[in-house]
Scaffold this motif. Structure first.
Motif: not given
Length: 222
Positions: A42-47, A55-60, A66-70, A72-81
């Motif tokens: 689910a995380v992979a799909a959301a990302l 990449a499409d340049g549209k609002p996201f 959805a990516a944040r909700d999926a 979890g609590a990984d600090a590095e992933l949260a930082k990128a998001l």
């Protein structure tokens, strides 16, 4: 009794071995508890959806949530998001859009530079006249004049090197810098968006391979 002493030593040796094994098991349990779990499909799909929207340049905003909700609590992933959050509502212009917007920019930069600070009618006429000759110098022009910087930025952009184009235009000073500001803002937004989206995906890949778990476990052990 020598036999009893030998047997006692053997028992003590086995006891030490068991204690060592128990310590290893406890260490592994602590490391597993401290390490983040591998990412789910689910995380992979959301990302993947988030990266496509970026990449499409549209609002996201929806894809980011959805990516944040999926994720979890990984600090590095949260930082990128988190780095993507300021761009979520507007999106970031694509390289194709930035290339199209750049087309009139060298002329505007040279005109502004030739007019100078005064901005009077004579300066305007002189700037337009000079622009007819120097508006679009080609190739890797030497120096840090406005025309040279614009030419190098144009060449870099044509080669797909957006970061280089940004670095060149960022050197503009005075009146020549003003026309470039809106384009630079969009280009920097694209660079940030691409870097953050890539960092998020790379982190997810590392977690899926257990690399994130191993790194977290090593840190916990230290």
């Amino acid at each position: 009794d020598p036999a009893a002493a030998t047997a006692l030593l053997a028992v003590e040796g086995k006891l030490k071995d068991l204690q060592g094994q128990l310590a290893d098991i406890r260490k592994m349990e602590a490391e597993a508890a401290a390490a983040p779990p591998p990412v789910s499909p689910a995380v992979a799909a959301a990302l993947a959806q988030l990266r496509a929207a970026v990449a499409d340049g549209k609002p996201f905003a929806a894809e980011l949530k959805a990516a944040r909700d999926a994720s979890g609590a990984d600090a590095e992933l949260a930082k990128a998001l988190d780095a993507l959050a300021p761009l979520a509502v507007s999106g970031a212009p694509t390289l194709a859009a930035l290339t199209a917007r750049f087309q009139p920019l060298p002329g505007e930069i040279v005109r502004a530079d030739n007019r100078g600070e005064a901005g009077d009618w004579i300066g305007h006429v002189q700037g337009v006249a000079m622009t007819l000759v120097t508006v679009r110098p080609r190739g890797a022009t030497e120096g840090d004049g406005a025309a040279a910087l614009a030419a190098r930025a144009e060449a870099a952009l044509a080669a797909g090197k957006l970061a280089v184009a940004v670095d060149e235009l960022a050197k503009l000073q005075g009146p020549a810098a003003k026309p470039a500001q809106p384009w630079l803002a969009g280009a920097k937004a694209r660079l940030v968006a691409d870097a953050a989206a890539e960092a998020a995906v790379n982190r997810a890949v590392a977690l899926s391979k257990g690399e994130g778990t191993a790194a977290a476990a090593k840190g916990a052990a230290q």
